[in-house]
Design a protein around this motif. Sequence first.
Motif, PDB file in Angstrom:
ATOM      1  N   TRP A 171      39.061  36.592  37.926  1.00  0.00           N
ATOM      2  CA  TRP A 171      38.530  37.916  37.596  1.00  0.00           C
ATOM      3  C   TRP A 171      38.814  38.892  38.730  1.00  0.00           C
ATOM      4  CZ3 TRP A 171      36.190  38.945  32.905  1.00  0.00           C
ATOM      5  CH2 TRP A 171      36.005  37.822  32.094  1.00  0.00           C
ATOM      6  N   ARG A 172      39.010  40.141  38.346  1.00  0.00           N
ATOM      7  CA  ARG A 172      39.191  41.232  39.308  1.00  0.00           C
ATOM      8  C   ARG A 172      38.584  42.483  38.699  1.00  0.00           C
ATOM      9  NH1 ARG A 172      43.292  45.155  40.196  1.00  0.00           N
ATOM     10  NH2 ARG A 172      43.019  45.978  42.284  1.00  0.00           N
ATOM     11  N   SER A 173      37.668  43.115  39.412  1.00  0.00           N
ATOM     12  CA  SER A 173      37.023  44.354  38.959  1.00  0.00           C
ATOM     13  C   SER A 173      36.433  44.210  37.556  1.00  0.00           C
ATOM     14  CB  SER A 173      38.013  45.519  38.992  1.00  0.00           C
ATOM     15  OG  SER A 173      38.543  45.682  40.289  1.00  0.00           O
ATOM     16  N   PRO A 209      47.467  40.753  42.883  1.00  0.00           N
ATOM     17  CA  PRO A 209      46.098  40.247  43.000  1.00  0.00           C
ATOM     18  C   PRO A 209      46.125  38.725  43.181  1.00  0.00           C
ATOM     19  CG  PRO A 209      46.581  40.752  40.706  1.00  0.00           C
ATOM     20  CD  PRO A 209      47.794  41.132  41.500  1.00  0.00           C
ATOM     21  N   THR A 243      37.920  34.648  41.606  1.00  0.00           N
ATOM     22  CA  THR A 243      38.235  36.072  41.713  1.00  0.00           C
ATOM     23  C   THR A 243      39.595  36.265  42.376  1.00  0.00           C
ATOM     24  OG1 THR A 243      37.072  36.246  43.827  1.00  0.00           O
ATOM     25  CG2 THR A 243      35.810  36.765  41.829  1.00  0.00           C
ATOM     26  N   ARG A 244      40.119  37.474  42.217  1.00  0.00           N
ATOM     27  CA  ARG A 244      41.380  37.877  42.827  1.00  0.00           C
ATOM     28  C   ARG A 244      41.192  39.218  43.534  1.00  0.00           C
ATOM     29  NH1 ARG A 244      46.130  35.430  41.319  1.00  0.00           N
ATOM     30  NH2 ARG A 244      45.898  33.804  39.754  1.00  0.00           N
ATOM     31  N   THR A 245      41.958  39.393  44.607  1.00  0.00           N
ATOM     32  CA  THR A 245      41.980  40.641  45.361  1.00  0.00           C
ATOM     33  C   THR A 245      43.432  40.999  45.631  1.00  0.00           C
ATOM     34  OG1 THR A 245      39.882  40.064  46.427  1.00  0.00           O
ATOM     35  CG2 THR A 245      41.206  41.777  47.489  1.00  0.00           C
ATOM     36  N   ASP A 263      41.215  34.529  45.542  1.00  0.00           N
ATOM     37  CA  ASP A 263      40.358  34.530  46.723  1.00  0.00           C
ATOM     38  C   ASP A 263      39.961  33.089  47.023  1.00  0.00           C
ATOM     39  OD1 ASP A 263      40.290  37.346  47.013  1.00  0.00           O
ATOM     40  OD2 ASP A 263      38.773  37.472  45.447  1.00  0.00           O
TER      41      ASP A 263
END
Length: 144
Positions: free
Chosen positions: A79-81, A135, A125-127, A138
């Motif tokens: 997930w991201r944002s 992305p 999650t991803r950044t 994480d």
Amino acid sequence: MKGRKLGDRFLLRLVRGEEVMESIRRFLSIERIPGATLTGIGASDRVTVGFYDIGIREYRPYTHEGRIEITSLVGNIAWRSGEPVIHIHVTAAEETKGTFGGHLIDARVAATMEISLVPAPERLTRTIDPEIGLPLLDLPDRLV
């Protein structure tokens, strides 16, 4: 889409005409999957793959149409944002043109698509990595 929970995983069957990425996104929202790994096989009549160009920080898309066997889908979901990031690579064979592969941008199911999805026990999650522009997952610097 049809589906069934089998122990710790889900087995999904996408039907003729379904868009693969849209169907997976819909499933994730219904089941509230925190993250996952997935594999799959099937048949498609349109597949768009991309190759990431790090110089311009964009995927260059290539669309294949015709009789296509999806010989392998392999990927993960994070997930991201607040939105799912579905990261899948595909290997496929066109009836008379040979094989191709790449980052799956989208595909339309021609006959069926069977996907095995194994949920993660916690949210992934991803950044965005500022150097690469993608992305990335994480993850800690070492195994925990």
